[in-house]
Design a protein around this motif. Structure first.
Motif, PDB file in Angstrom:
ATOM      1  N   SER A 245      35.490 -31.218  -8.772  1.00 52.68           N
ATOM      2  CA  SER A 245      36.161 -29.919  -8.769  1.00 52.68           C
ATOM      3  C   SER A 245      35.142 -28.796  -8.927  1.00 52.68           C
ATOM      4  O   SER A 245      34.200 -28.909  -9.721  1.00 52.68           O
ATOM      5  N   ALA A 246      35.347 -27.718  -8.182  1.00 52.41           N
ATOM      6  CA  ALA A 246      34.471 -26.553  -8.278  1.00 52.41           C
ATOM      7  C   ALA A 246      35.291 -25.300  -7.998  1.00 52.41           C
ATOM      8  O   ALA A 246      36.299 -25.345  -7.286  1.00 52.41           O
ATOM      9  N   THR A 247      34.850 -24.198  -8.563  1.00 50.52           N
ATOM     10  CA  THR A 247      35.482 -22.905  -8.295  1.00 50.52           C
ATOM     11  C   THR A 247      34.427 -21.971  -7.722  1.00 50.52           C
ATOM     12  O   THR A 247      33.289 -21.924  -8.200  1.00 50.52           O
ATOM     13  N   SER A 248      34.818 -21.241  -6.683  1.00 49.57           N
ATOM     14  CA  SER A 248      33.867 -20.382  -5.977  1.00 49.57           C
ATOM     15  C   SER A 248      34.373 -18.949  -5.959  1.00 49.57           C
ATOM     16  O   SER A 248      35.525 -18.695  -5.582  1.00 49.57           O
ATOM     17  N   PHE A 249      33.511 -18.023  -6.356  1.00 48.50           N
ATOM     18  CA  PHE A 249      33.832 -16.606  -6.231  1.00 48.50           C
ATOM     19  C   PHE A 249      32.859 -15.973  -5.252  1.00 48.50           C
ATOM     20  O   PHE A 249      31.680 -15.798  -5.553  1.00 48.50           O
ATOM     21  N   ARG A 250      33.329 -15.704  -4.032  1.00 44.99           N
ATOM     22  CA  ARG A 250      32.548 -15.060  -2.990  1.00 44.99           C
ATOM     23  C   ARG A 250      31.214 -15.776  -2.754  1.00 44.99           C
ATOM     24  O   ARG A 250      30.177 -15.172  -2.567  1.00 44.99           O
ATOM     25  N   ASP A 251      31.270 -17.101  -2.780  1.00 42.45           N
ATOM     26  CA  ASP A 251      30.059 -17.919  -2.679  1.00 42.45           C
ATOM     27  C   ASP A 251      30.313 -19.096  -1.736  1.00 42.45           C
ATOM     28  O   ASP A 251      29.916 -20.226  -2.002  1.00 42.45           O
TER      29      ASP A 251
END
Length: 516
Positions: A62-68
């Motif tokens: 699992s990963a979370t991406s903010f404008r990346d």
């Protein structure tokens, strides 16, 4: 001169130079022995995973991406390309971006078509059926905790292991196999391997992904006063030559590996808007009170690294021109006070209690108490952060309410300390029983085996011959047992160890009877 194994050296500065903690040597072999003498025989529940079934276990990444989106795509590609069993991976991404920016899945599919063209028939997006993405509008972002909550919502009931990473991670060859092996070495079903991982340097990762891990392993053991006065993790110290996972009092969100029941049971709070500093401490409190324990990885469990290069647009979630805000100061104050409410820290002002009972640990679900957690971490809410570091050998804390974990782990009871090993099948080698037998054979404490080292009765040949035969059998079996354990031949080792115990006890009785 080489350093002793498991030596805690201290913090790293940017030049990777250690600032030492003098005379701190860790001994993980005894880390599961409680300090309370009355509870010294208690142990955490052993891993509920047979060694021969480990390669078949699934891992939810699992990963979370903010404008990346582009670095996110490379992270997903790295995980799949370098896993020994990519077909057993399941990828979850919460992707927050603005219109027109790179999206994680679309960019990954573009990269993967070239990478996996000869390895899979899924030409449009190789392994795409194993990836699920929750695409969100970056303008509605409210910090890192909320997307982690949405990532947890993507965990399935049949997922075995869960790995949480940042979206700028770099995986190494066979990382999936090594990571499960390292988790097994912690010998705790409730174990969570977590740390702040090293930078992805060419010195440790070869072009083909092969890994030459650093000799020093990051270990999170100290606290500081963070934003809004909430306890926060200090930068990691380091352990030299960690041969197995080491118990620690802190948890880090950037790298967290455990059984997926931890993700299903302990949820990130979706009402913790803007919480960046202190959110790890509060989540660690909820996990630890729910029965989980934290470990830094061994040297060979360092299989994921970070790309620490700076991406300026990926840190703009708190900028006025990017995110829509109602009243940032009010949102942040109420969220900070909500976090304090989770961890029992006094606060002044307003807070938001919406769905609070759903995202905290209720009294009926507490395996340990909040006071136990504060003592374990060295944190006190009195004073101004004059807290005690936990950069020394820690010991497992038994559950105040073991029924919480006993319900989760069928067949395990905290109070049960069997005198003889339970039957061990080929499908489930009980490592704790093997370890217990090994210790008693080493130290001469298997019932009356200690008599052997306290003097023997050599009253003529009638006694001397059977004694010599028994000694040969006992130590021969002991040697076979120790070698077999190292090779993970659990069933045979246990059978021989039981035989050793029977023979040794009978022989010790014979010796006792011939004493003057």
């Amino acid at each position: 001169m080489p350093q002793p194994a498991n030596l805690l050296l201290g913090k790293l500065d940017p030049q990777h130079t250690a600032h030492p903690f003098p005379d701190v040597v860790l001994n993980p072999e005894g880390q599961h022995v409680p300090l309370d003498p009355a509870k010294s025989t208690l142990r955490p529940p052993p891993p509920q995973l047979a060694a021969d079934s480990a390669p078949r276990a699934t891992i939810r990444v699992s990963a979370t991406s903010f404008r990346d989106g582009r670095r996110c795509a490379f992270t997903v590609l790295s995980a799949l390309r370098r896993a020994r069993h990519p077909d057993r991976l399941r990828i979850s991404v919460v992707d927050q971006a603005l219109d027109g920016e790179d999206r994680c899945l679309a960019t990954y599919c573009e990269l993967a078509r070239a990478e996996f063209a000869a390895a899979t028939s899924q030409s449009e997006c190789p392994y795409g059926d194993q990836i699920v993405v929750d695409e969100q509008d970056a303008r509605k972002a409210r910090g890192p905790v909320i997307p982690r909550h949405y990532a947890q919502m993507l965990v399935r009931d049949d997922d075995e292991f869960c790995l949480g990473v940042d979206v700028h991670s770099v995986f190494t060859t066979d990382w999936d196999v090594y990571l499960i092996k390292d988790w097994l070495e912690a010998e705790n079903e409730m174990g969570v391997i977590s740390t702040y991982v090293h930078h992805a340097a060419d010195a440790v990762i070869a072009p083909n992904g092969d890994n030459t891990p650093y000799e020093h392993t990051p270990h999170i053991c100290d606290s500081k006063v963070g934003g809004h006065g909430i306890p926060s993790n200090e930068g990691a110290t380091i352990i030299h030559n960690a041969t197995r996972p080491n118990l620690q009092s802190k948890w880090g969100a950037r790298f967290s590996f455990s059984k997926c029941h931890s993700e299903r049971r302990v949820k990130f709070d979706p009402h913790a808007d803007w919480m960046l500093d202190g959110e790890e401490f509060s989540h660690a409190a909820l996990m630890w009170m729910s029965g989980y324990d934290f470990y830094s990885p061994s040297r060979y469990g360092q299989v994921v690294y970070f790309n620490y290069t700076f991406n300026p647009i990926a840190v703009t979630w708190d900028k006025e021109e990017v995110t829509e805000k109602m009243d940032r100061s009010l949102e942040e104050e109420t969220a900070a006070n909500r976090v304090k409410l989770h961890i029992g820290q006094p606060f002044e002002g307003n807070t938001n209690t919406k769905e609070f009972d759903k995202y905290t640990v209720s009294e009926r679900n507490k395996a340990r108490t909040l006071q136990q957690f504060l003592e374990f971490t060295g944190v006190s809410y009195s004073g101004k952060g004059n807290w005690t570091h936990r950069c020394h050998q820690l010991h497992w804390v038994p559950y105040a309410h073991p029924d919480v974990v006993e319900t989760l782990v069928p067949g395990w009871r905290q109070e049960e300390v069997p005198k003889v090993p339970t039957p061990i099948s080929d499908a489930n080698v009980e490592r704790t029983e093997l370890k217990k037998l090994e210790e008693c054979l080493y130290h001469g404490t298997c019932d009356q085996l200690a008599t052997l080292s306290n003097g023997l009765c050599w009253d003529g040949m009638m006694h001397g011959v059977p004694i010599a035969i028994n000694l040969f059998l006992i130590f021969g079996f002991t040697f076979y047992f120790l070698v077999a354990r190292r090779r993970r031949v659990g069933v045979r080792a246990t059978a021989f160890a039981q035989d050793v115990k029977v023979r040794a006890t009978a022989f010790a009785q014979d010796v006792k009877e011939c004493e003057p």
